[in-house]
Design a protein around this motif. Structure first.
Motif, PDB file in Angstrom:
ATOM      1  N   LEU A  13       0.823  -1.219   0.000  1.00  0.00           N
ATOM      2  CA  LEU A  13       0.000   0.000   0.000  1.00  0.00           C
ATOM      3  C   LEU A  13       0.852   1.262   0.000  1.00  0.00           C
ATOM      4  O   LEU A  13       0.621   2.188  -0.784  1.00  0.00           O
ATOM      5  N   ALA A  14       1.849   1.310   0.886  1.00  0.00           N
ATOM      6  CA  ALA A  14       2.633   2.539   1.029  1.00  0.00           C
ATOM      7  C   ALA A  14       3.512   2.765  -0.203  1.00  0.00           C
ATOM      8  O   ALA A  14       3.615   3.888  -0.705  1.00  0.00           O
ATOM      9  N   GLY A  15       4.124   1.697  -0.695  1.00  0.00           N
ATOM     10  CA  GLY A  15       5.012   1.838  -1.865  1.00  0.00           C
ATOM     11  C   GLY A  15       4.220   2.261  -3.093  1.00  0.00           C
ATOM     12  O   GLY A  15       4.648   3.129  -3.860  1.00  0.00           O
ATOM     13  N   PHE A  32      10.207  -2.038  -6.713  1.00  0.00           N
ATOM     14  CA  PHE A  32      10.724  -3.411  -6.673  1.00  0.00           C
ATOM     15  C   PHE A  32       9.968  -4.159  -5.580  1.00  0.00           C
ATOM     16  O   PHE A  32       9.920  -3.699  -4.425  1.00  0.00           O
ATOM     17  N   GLU A  33       9.392  -5.271  -5.963  1.00  0.00           N
ATOM     18  CA  GLU A  33       8.564  -6.025  -5.015  1.00  0.00           C
ATOM     19  C   GLU A  33       9.095  -7.457  -4.926  1.00  0.00           C
ATOM     20  O   GLU A  33       9.249  -8.140  -5.942  1.00  0.00           O
ATOM     21  N   ALA A  34       9.331  -7.889  -3.687  1.00  0.00           N
ATOM     22  CA  ALA A  34       9.902  -9.223  -3.481  1.00  0.00           C
ATOM     23  C   ALA A  34       8.929 -10.340  -3.880  1.00  0.00           C
ATOM     24  O   ALA A  34       9.339 -11.392  -4.358  1.00  0.00           O
ATOM     25  N   ASP A  47     -10.405  -6.035   5.230  1.00  0.00           N
ATOM     26  CA  ASP A  47      -9.883  -5.354   6.416  1.00  0.00           C
ATOM     27  C   ASP A  47     -10.705  -4.093   6.654  1.00  0.00           C
ATOM     28  O   ASP A  47     -11.397  -3.606   5.762  1.00  0.00           O
ATOM     29  N   ALA A  48     -10.556  -3.562   7.862  1.00  0.00           N
ATOM     30  CA  ALA A  48     -11.335  -2.368   8.219  1.00  0.00           C
ATOM     31  C   ALA A  48     -10.420  -1.147   8.294  1.00  0.00           C
ATOM     32  O   ALA A  48      -9.293  -1.238   8.769  1.00  0.00           O
ATOM     33  N   VAL A  49     -10.940  -0.018   7.812  1.00  0.00           N
ATOM     34  CA  VAL A  49     -10.234   1.259   7.990  1.00  0.00           C
ATOM     35  C   VAL A  49     -11.105   2.111   8.917  1.00  0.00           C
ATOM     36  O   VAL A  49     -12.288   2.321   8.612  1.00  0.00           O
ATOM     37  N   ARG A 130      13.671  -8.381  -4.957  1.00  0.00           N
ATOM     38  CA  ARG A 130      13.915  -7.815  -3.628  1.00  0.00           C
ATOM     39  C   ARG A 130      15.010  -6.763  -3.728  1.00  0.00           C
ATOM     40  O   ARG A 130      15.924  -6.898  -4.526  1.00  0.00           O
ATOM     41  N   ARG A 131      14.898  -5.710  -2.958  1.00  0.00           N
ATOM     42  CA  ARG A 131      15.954  -4.696  -2.929  1.00  0.00           C
ATOM     43  C   ARG A 131      16.392  -4.478  -1.487  1.00  0.00           C
ATOM     44  O   ARG A 131      15.629  -4.732  -0.559  1.00  0.00           O
ATOM     45  N   ASP A 132      17.619  -4.013  -1.298  1.00  0.00           N
ATOM     46  CA  ASP A 132      17.999  -3.634   0.062  1.00  0.00           C
ATOM     47  C   ASP A 132      18.050  -2.108   0.162  1.00  0.00           C
ATOM     48  O   ASP A 132      17.903  -1.398  -0.830  1.00  0.00           O
ATOM     49  N   ALA A 143       5.735  -4.570   7.641  1.00  0.00           N
ATOM     50  CA  ALA A 143       6.179  -5.096   8.941  1.00  0.00           C
ATOM     51  C   ALA A 143       6.936  -6.382   8.688  1.00  0.00           C
ATOM     52  O   ALA A 143       6.349  -7.389   8.326  1.00  0.00           O
ATOM     53  N   GLN A 144       8.228  -6.340   8.848  1.00  0.00           N
ATOM     54  CA  GLN A 144       9.004  -7.527   8.489  1.00  0.00           C
ATOM     55  C   GLN A 144       9.290  -8.429   9.683  1.00  0.00           C
ATOM     56  O   GLN A 144       9.766  -9.538   9.515  1.00  0.00           O
ATOM     57  N   HIS A 145       9.040  -7.909  10.860  1.00  0.00           N
ATOM     58  CA  HIS A 145       9.296  -8.709  12.057  1.00  0.00           C
ATOM     59  C   HIS A 145       8.049  -8.707  12.907  1.00  0.00           C
ATOM     60  O   HIS A 145       7.206  -7.831  12.782  1.00  0.00           O
ATOM     61  N   GLY A 246       4.723   3.836   5.562  1.00  0.00           N
ATOM     62  CA  GLY A 246       3.881   2.707   5.976  1.00  0.00           C
ATOM     63  C   GLY A 246       4.417   1.998   7.200  1.00  0.00           C
ATOM     64  O   GLY A 246       5.061   2.593   8.058  1.00  0.00           O
ATOM     65  N   GLU A 247       4.192   0.703   7.247  1.00  0.00           N
ATOM     66  CA  GLU A 247       4.590  -0.042   8.454  1.00  0.00           C
ATOM     67  C   GLU A 247       6.087  -0.153   8.613  1.00  0.00           C
ATOM     68  O   GLU A 247       6.587  -0.367   9.716  1.00  0.00           O
ATOM     69  N   ALA A 248       6.821  -0.002   7.518  1.00  0.00           N
ATOM     70  CA  ALA A 248       8.283  -0.016   7.632  1.00  0.00           C
ATOM     71  C   ALA A 248       8.764   1.165   8.472  1.00  0.00           C
ATOM     72  O   ALA A 248       9.873   1.154   8.991  1.00  0.00           O
TER      73      ALA A 248
HETATM   74  C1  LIG Z   1      -3.533 -10.112   9.635  1.00  0.00           C
HETATM   75  C2  LIG Z   1      -3.510  -8.617   9.467  1.00  0.00           C
HETATM   76  C3  LIG Z   1      -4.707  -7.911   9.559  1.00  0.00           C
HETATM   77  C4  LIG Z   1      -4.700  -6.525   9.400  1.00  0.00           C
HETATM   78  N1  LIG Z   1      -5.884  -5.869   9.481  1.00  0.00           N
HETATM   79  C5  LIG Z   1      -5.901  -4.529   9.288  1.00  0.00           C
HETATM   80  C6  LIG Z   1      -7.130  -3.827   9.314  1.00  0.00           C
HETATM   81  O1  LIG Z   1      -8.211  -4.399   9.483  1.00  0.00           O
HETATM   82  N2  LIG Z   1      -7.079  -2.485   9.120  1.00  0.00           N
HETATM   83  C7  LIG Z   1      -5.935  -1.795   8.903  1.00  0.00           C
HETATM   84  O2  LIG Z   1      -5.958  -0.562   8.735  1.00  0.00           O
HETATM   85  N3  LIG Z   1      -4.738  -2.447   8.879  1.00  0.00           N
HETATM   86  C8  LIG Z   1      -4.709  -3.786   9.062  1.00  0.00           C
HETATM   87  N4  LIG Z   1      -3.513  -4.448   9.031  1.00  0.00           N
HETATM   88  C9  LIG Z   1      -2.281  -3.672   8.829  1.00  0.00           C
HETATM   89  C10 LIG Z   1      -2.103  -3.325   7.361  1.00  0.00           C
HETATM   90  O3  LIG Z   1      -2.261  -4.479   6.572  1.00  0.00           O
HETATM   91  C11 LIG Z   1      -0.693  -2.761   7.181  1.00  0.00           C
HETATM   92  O4  LIG Z   1      -0.494  -1.712   8.082  1.00  0.00           O
HETATM   93  C12 LIG Z   1      -0.474  -2.261   5.752  1.00  0.00           C
HETATM   94  O5  LIG Z   1      -0.586  -3.296   4.813  1.00  0.00           O
HETATM   95  C13 LIG Z   1       0.917  -1.644   5.683  1.00  0.00           C
HETATM   96  O6  LIG Z   1       1.177  -1.308   4.353  1.00  0.00           O
HETATM   97  P1  LIG Z   1       2.693  -1.285   3.857  1.00  0.00           P
HETATM   98  O7  LIG Z   1       2.665  -0.886   2.439  1.00  0.00           O
HETATM   99  O8  LIG Z   1       3.504  -0.512   4.807  1.00  0.00           O
HETATM  100  O9  LIG Z   1       3.168  -2.789   3.967  1.00  0.00           O
HETATM  101  P2  LIG Z   1       2.663  -4.040   3.124  1.00  0.00           P
HETATM  102  O10 LIG Z   1       1.279  -3.852   2.654  1.00  0.00           O
HETATM  103  O11 LIG Z   1       2.981  -5.227   3.982  1.00  0.00           O
HETATM  104  O12 LIG Z   1       3.620  -4.057   1.832  1.00  0.00           O
HETATM  105  C14 LIG Z   1       4.998  -4.257   1.959  1.00  0.00           C
HETATM  106  C15 LIG Z   1       5.484  -4.942   0.692  1.00  0.00           C
HETATM  107  O13 LIG Z   1       6.907  -4.904   0.637  1.00  0.00           O
HETATM  108  C16 LIG Z   1       7.362  -6.162   0.109  1.00  0.00           C
HETATM  109  N5  LIG Z   1       8.766  -6.300   0.537  1.00  0.00           N
HETATM  110  C17 LIG Z   1       9.228  -6.600   1.768  1.00  0.00           C
HETATM  111  N6  LIG Z   1      10.580  -6.551   1.769  1.00  0.00           N
HETATM  112  C18 LIG Z   1      10.970  -6.186   0.513  1.00  0.00           C
HETATM  113  C19 LIG Z   1      12.240  -5.920  -0.093  1.00  0.00           C
HETATM  114  N7  LIG Z   1      13.388  -6.004   0.604  1.00  0.00           N
HETATM  115  N8  LIG Z   1      12.277  -5.571  -1.401  1.00  0.00           N
HETATM  116  C20 LIG Z   1      11.126  -5.447  -2.112  1.00  0.00           C
HETATM  117  N9  LIG Z   1       9.881  -5.684  -1.575  1.00  0.00           N
HETATM  118  C21 LIG Z   1       9.815  -6.022  -0.273  1.00  0.00           C
HETATM  119  C22 LIG Z   1       6.408  -7.171   0.686  1.00  0.00           C
HETATM  120  O14 LIG Z   1       6.407  -8.337  -0.078  1.00  0.00           O
HETATM  121  C23 LIG Z   1       5.094  -6.397   0.627  1.00  0.00           C
HETATM  122  O15 LIG Z   1       4.408  -6.636  -0.589  1.00  0.00           O
HETATM  123  C24 LIG Z   1      -3.481  -5.832   9.165  1.00  0.00           C
HETATM  124  C25 LIG Z   1      -2.293  -6.547   9.070  1.00  0.00           C
HETATM  125  C26 LIG Z   1      -2.300  -7.928   9.197  1.00  0.00           C
HETATM  126  C27 LIG Z   1      -1.007  -8.674   9.058  1.00  0.00           C
END
Ligand SMILES: Cc1cc2nc3c(=O)[nH]c(=O)nc-3n(C[C@H](O)[C@H](O)[C@H](O)COP(=O)(O)OP(=O)(O)OC[C@H]3O[C@@H](n4cnc5c(N)ncnc54)[C@H](O)[C@@H]3O)c2cc1C
Length: 357
Positions: A13-15, A32-34, A47-49, A130-132, A143-145, A246-248
């Motif tokens: 989502l964030a990327g 770049f997506e892993a 999911d809910a917002v 994947r990228r570093d 969220a990786q951890h 985002g979550e990172a």
């Molecule tokens: C079970 C669950 C339920 C949830 N329910 C809700 C909800 O109801 N409401 C809500 O608001 N939020 C919810 N969340 C949280 C929400 O899903 C996350 O906060 C949101 O997806 C974060 O977006 P993001 O883009 O930061 O990360 P992500 O959506 O996780 O995207 C990160 C992407 O980066 C990729 N990636 C990772 N490392 C690398 C790398 N080194 N190189 C290239 N690509 C890489 C991954 O494959 C992934 O596709 C939930 C999360 C989980 C796990």
């Protein structure tokens, strides 16, 4: 004018939100997506917002972030909240309390829609790459951890009518919650935990029994789902490179585990900063951190409460004629900035140090 290509790690989502903002500003962008696709890890789930932390409705925010709303979403104006005694409190609000959004890699999901929009605007996306951190300007890897939240659930098909039910009870979902959504024949039953992760399956079973005791729901084609998030030590620091979104960056509501709106919002802000020279650090500090810090305070209060307090709160909220405003006030606590800093340090110190990735 020639612009350098902006590299983004992560097409979640964030990327993708960052990529859309940059491509709309005619900036060359490569994501770049892993995984093999965006939304790969969140297969066709809902999911809910939450729709109470900002005065502006979430749907209007998406418009202001120039994100197309051509994905499946449901505004929720009526909600059944079950308290620890199993009593139902009907909550109704003229403005949607929540938006349910479809997640995953299929047409109709949020990720698929963002991906299509980014591509249409001219972004390039490389899957299975994947990228570093050294090779990108934006770190959007999610969220990786393991963090504060663990979600386990069941995704299923059902003939049950649409419903949104929430359960708050320490014995079913300690210091968190469980829910049952049914939307047009697709069901999600999930329990979110903030402790006792080892017993997640047992809590899920207990919640399943609870909801089945409420309604005789038949589940077909059942799949188990799980995921984690809410790692506090991830917090983005001013000057960190690459920019984290985002979550990172640790952007998450720490009371409920909502991260979708912060992922989209921070991506938009990062794109504004790169394309138009706005101050990302300042934008995050004024628009995102106040809500996140308050969510941490609300989380601390929630952790120190139990079923009795939850019942009182549910009762109070369900009776309020202006629920959205009441909830928003809980996110508008004025905290002196030095206390915020101390509080944040305490939160960060309480978690394991960031491991090199
Ligand atoms: C079970 C669950 C339920 C949830 N329910 C809700 C909800 O109801 N409401 C809500 O608001 N939020 C919810 N969340 C949280 C929400 O899903 C996350 O906060 C949101 O997806 C974060 O977006 P993001 O883009 O930061 O990360 P992500 O959506 O996780 O995207 C990160 C992407 O980066 C990729 N990636 C990772 N490392 C690398 C790398 N080194 N190189 C290239 N690509 C890489 C991954 O494959 C992934 O596709 C939930 C999360 C989980 C796990």
């Amino acid at each position: 004018m020639h612009h350098p290509i902006t590299g983004i790690a992560g097409a979640g989502l964030a990327g993708l939100s960052t990529a859309i903002g940059l491509a709309q500003a005619n900036q060359p962008v490569e994501v770049f997506e892993a995984a093999p696709d965006s939304g790969w890890g969140r297969k066709n789930t809902w999911d809910a917002v939450e729709n109470w932390t900002t005065k502006t409705d979430f749907a209007d925010l998406l418009d202001s972030w120039e994100i197309n709303r051509n994905f499946e979403y449901w505004p929720v104006n009526h909600l059944e909240v079950y308290d620890p005694r199993g009593e139902c409190h009907f909550i109704t609000s003229p403005r949607p309390l929540l938006y349910l959004v479809k997640r995953g890699d299929q047409p109709g999901t949020l990720e698929h829609s963002l991906k299509e929009q980014a591509l249409d605007c001219g972004a390039t996306i490389h899957y299975n790459e994947r990228r570093d951190r050294q090779n990108v300007a934006v770190w959007a890897t999610g969220a990786q951890h393991r963090g504060q939240f663990l979600g386990v659930g069941l995704r299923f098909e059902t003939s049950h009518p649409n419903t949104v039910k929430l359960l708050i009870s320490v014995s079913h979902a300690p210091k968190a919650y469980a829910y049952l959504f049914v939307i047009e024949g697709q069901g999600i039953l999930s329990v979110i935990l903030t402790r006792n992760f080892a017993n997640a399956r047992a809590y899920l079973q207990r919640c399943l029994e609870f909801f089945r005791w409420l309604v005789p729901i038949k589940l077909d084609n059942v799949r188990l789902t799980s995921g984690f998030g809410g790692r506090r030590a991830n917090f983005w620091q001013s000057g960190d490179m690459p920019l984290r979104v985002g979550e990172a960056a640790g952007f998450q509501d720490y009371l409920w585990g909502f991260g979708i709106r912060y992922a989209l919002h921070s991506g938009y802000l990062a794109a504004q900063a790169i394309a138009h020279g706005s101050d990302y650090h300042r934008s995050i500090h004024t628009q995102i951190y106040p809500l996140i810090y308050t969510s941490l305070l609300n989380r601390a209060a929630y952790d120190h409460s139990g079923d009795r307090v939850y019942r009182l709160l549910i009762d109070r909220f369900s009776r309020s004629p202006q629920l959205i405003e009441l909830l928003r006030r809980r996110y508008r606590v004025k905290i002196p900035s030095h206390l915020l800093w101390l509080f944040r340090q305490a939160q960060v110190n309480a978690t394991a140090p960031i491991r090199p990735r």
